[in-house]
Design a protein around this motif. Structure first.
Motif, mmCIF file in Angstrom:
data_model
loop_
_atom_site.group_PDB
_atom_site.id
_atom_site.type_symbol
_atom_site.label_atom_id
_atom_site.label_comp_id
_atom_site.label_asym_id
_atom_site.label_seq_id
_atom_site.Cartn_x
_atom_site.Cartn_y
_atom_site.Cartn_z
ATOM 1 N N ARG A 239 -13.705 0.080 -4.853
ATOM 2 C CA ARG A 239 -13.589 -1.357 -5.122
ATOM 3 C C ARG A 239 -12.107 -1.754 -5.140
ATOM 4 N NH1 ARG A 239 -17.944 -4.332 -6.649
ATOM 5 N NH2 ARG A 239 -19.894 -3.171 -6.957
ATOM 6 N N GLU A 240 -11.813 -2.850 -4.479
ATOM 7 C CA GLU A 240 -10.438 -3.337 -4.409
ATOM 8 C C GLU A 240 -10.142 -4.216 -5.622
ATOM 9 O OE1 GLU A 240 -7.520 -5.944 -1.427
ATOM 10 O OE2 GLU A 240 -9.685 -5.821 -1.050
ATOM 11 N N PRO A 241 -9.066 -3.946 -6.364
ATOM 12 C CA PRO A 241 -8.733 -4.799 -7.508
ATOM 13 C C PRO A 241 -8.104 -6.109 -7.039
ATOM 14 C CG PRO A 241 -7.077 -3.087 -7.269
ATOM 15 C CD PRO A 241 -8.124 -2.814 -6.229
ATOM 16 N N LEU A 242 -8.661 -7.222 -7.529
ATOM 17 C CA LEU A 242 -8.201 -8.547 -7.120
ATOM 18 C C LEU A 242 -8.098 -9.461 -8.326
ATOM 19 C CD1 LEU A 242 -10.550 -9.164 -4.036
ATOM 20 C CD2 LEU A 242 -8.160 -8.423 -3.953
ATOM 21 N N THR A 243 -7.208 -10.450 -8.238
ATOM 22 C CA THR A 243 -7.225 -11.528 -9.218
ATOM 23 C C THR A 243 -8.363 -12.487 -8.863
ATOM 24 O OG1 THR A 243 -5.734 -12.946 -7.964
ATOM 25 C CG2 THR A 243 -4.718 -11.378 -9.526
ATOM 26 N N LYS A 244 -8.702 -13.349 -9.804
ATOM 27 C CA LYS A 244 -9.757 -14.327 -9.535
ATOM 28 C C LYS A 244 -9.381 -15.232 -8.359
ATOM 29 C CE LYS A 244 -12.034 -14.839 -14.013
ATOM 30 N NZ LYS A 244 -12.426 -15.823 -15.048
ATOM 31 N N SER A 245 -8.139 -15.698 -8.346
ATOM 32 C CA SER A 245 -7.713 -16.598 -7.271
ATOM 33 C C SER A 245 -7.818 -15.938 -5.908
ATOM 34 C CB SER A 245 -6.272 -17.069 -7.507
ATOM 35 O OG SER A 245 -6.222 -18.046 -8.497
ATOM 36 N N THR A 246 -7.349 -14.702 -5.818
ATOM 37 C CA THR A 246 -7.397 -14.004 -4.535
ATOM 38 C C THR A 246 -8.831 -13.808 -4.085
ATOM 39 O OG1 THR A 246 -5.303 -12.883 -4.994
ATOM 40 C CG2 THR A 246 -6.708 -11.927 -3.299
ATOM 41 N N TRP A 247 -9.699 -13.415 -5.015
ATOM 42 C CA TRP A 247 -11.102 -13.221 -4.652
ATOM 43 C C TRP A 247 -11.712 -14.519 -4.140
ATOM 44 C CZ3 TRP A 247 -15.881 -15.102 -6.179
ATOM 45 C CH2 TRP A 247 -17.001 -14.394 -5.701
ATOM 46 N N LEU A 248 -11.454 -15.624 -4.843
ATOM 47 C CA LEU A 248 -12.035 -16.907 -4.445
ATOM 48 C C LEU A 248 -11.522 -17.345 -3.084
ATOM 49 C CD1 LEU A 248 -13.962 -19.129 -5.414
ATOM 50 C CD2 LEU A 248 -11.962 -20.322 -6.341
ATOM 51 N N GLU A 249 -10.258 -17.074 -2.789
ATOM 52 C CA GLU A 249 -9.696 -17.457 -1.493
ATOM 53 C C GLU A 249 -10.402 -16.772 -0.335
ATOM 54 O OE1 GLU A 249 -5.616 -16.452 -1.903
ATOM 55 O OE2 GLU A 249 -5.143 -18.196 -3.169
ATOM 56 N N ARG A 250 -10.993 -15.625 -0.610
ATOM 57 C CA ARG A 250 -11.671 -14.869 0.453
ATOM 58 C C ARG A 250 -13.117 -15.314 0.671
ATOM 59 N NH1 ARG A 250 -9.774 -8.549 -0.253
ATOM 60 N NH2 ARG A 250 -7.503 -8.942 -0.316
ATOM 61 N N GLN A 251 -13.609 -16.183 -0.175
ATOM 62 C CA GLN A 251 -14.981 -16.651 -0.028
ATOM 63 C C GLN A 251 -14.995 -17.869 0.895
ATOM 64 O OE1 GLN A 251 -16.898 -14.335 -1.534
ATOM 65 N NE2 GLN A 251 -14.857 -13.624 -2.102
ATOM 66 N N VAL A 252 -16.064 -17.958 1.678
ATOM 67 C CA VAL A 252 -16.179 -19.070 2.617
ATOM 68 C C VAL A 252 -17.501 -19.792 2.379
ATOM 69 C CG1 VAL A 252 -14.768 -17.990 4.391
ATOM 70 C CG2 VAL A 252 -17.229 -17.596 4.381
ATOM 71 N N VAL A 253 -17.509 -21.069 2.651
ATOM 72 C CA VAL A 253 -18.712 -21.865 2.551
ATOM 73 C C VAL A 253 -19.196 -22.142 3.969
ATOM 74 C CG1 VAL A 253 -19.729 -24.013 1.733
ATOM 75 C CG2 VAL A 253 -17.908 -22.917 0.414
#
Length: 254
Positions: A239-253
């Motif tokens: 599992r890659e450690p990420l901040t919340k912001s970084t994780w959210l930036e990788r999500q797409v709608v």
């Protein structure tokens, strides 16, 4: 429809109730995490914890947070006082949420104007320090409808509850299950371990997991060591450690 923006799995390490008085609790843990390598963390900062920890009165602590930003960590707003100062509960359900579940649900009963005032005060303090801020997490994750209305009008990118991250301003929901302990007593710590172990098995294939830590967890060896072991295990699983912001930036709608 919400889809994950990456095929890789991740883990988010989140420190709650960050303030000058809680830093001594967190310091050994943060040092141990730093020794694991590059593990970015999300720090949920309270601008004036319980009215006795005004950040501007602790320049050394502010410099510490600036160093954490420089390392790649994230600072998020976590209430203003982290204290429930509202009128006495008026129903059994409200009594449970505000006196049994927690005494710190600061944003549980606020109307839109009250929530907006506190949010803006907190954001102004971040701005005065020159700290970027993308997220707000309500103390104990308790948000009134007024708080949600206020958040939809502010330049924040996300908020969260125990099992979801929400993209603002429209509150688009993303599954992001979280582990959290209740560590105030020995029986709570024992039960928390059982529940967390079960949740880890249940969410073994989840795209991401959040580890939600609190200062009281750091005051007991069993809970502190559990978090270190769990983090290490999840990292070894890839599992890659990420901040919340970084994780959210990788999500797409889509």
């Amino acid at each position: 429809m919400v889809e994950a923006g990456s095929n890789s799995t991740s883990v988010m390490l989140v420190l709650h109730d960050v303030a000058p008085e809680t830093w001594p609790d967190y310091q050994p843990f943060v040092q141990a995490v730093d020794e694991m390598g590059n593990v970015p963390m999300t720090w949920l900062v309270v601008p004036d914890f319980h009215h006795r920890n005004l950040l501007t009165h602790s320049p050394a602590f502010c410099r510490l947070l600036e160093r954490r930003l420089a390392r790649g960590d994230e600072l998020a707003l976590h209430g203003l006082y982290h204290a429930d100062e509202g009128p006495a509960p008026r129903s059994l359900g409200e009594y449970f949420m505000r006196r049994v579940y927690t005494h710190e649900g600061e944003f549980y009963g606020l109307n839109e104007a009250q929530a907006m005032q506190r949010l803006e005060q907190g954001l102004e303090m971040f701005d005065a320090q020159g700290w970027p801020v993308a997220g707000f997490v309500a103390p104990a994750w308790l948000m009134s409808q007024g708080t949600r209305q206020a958040l939809s009008q502010l330049p924040l990118r996300y908020t969260s509850t125990p099992q979801h991250l929400y993209r603002l301003p429209d509150f688009t929901a993303y599954e992001a299950p979280g582990l959290v302990w209740s560590a105030r007593s020995a029986w709570r710590r024992g039960l928390s371990k059982i529940v967390s172990d079960w949740q880890c098995r249940r969410w073994r294939s989840a795209d991401t997991l959040r580890l939600g830590l609190h200062p009281v967890d750091m005051r007991h060896r069993s809970s502190r060591d559990y978090w270190l072991r769990t983090l290490d295990k999840l990292l070894l699983q890839g599992r890659e450690p990420l901040t919340k912001s970084t994780w959210l930036e990788r999500q797409v709608v889509a």
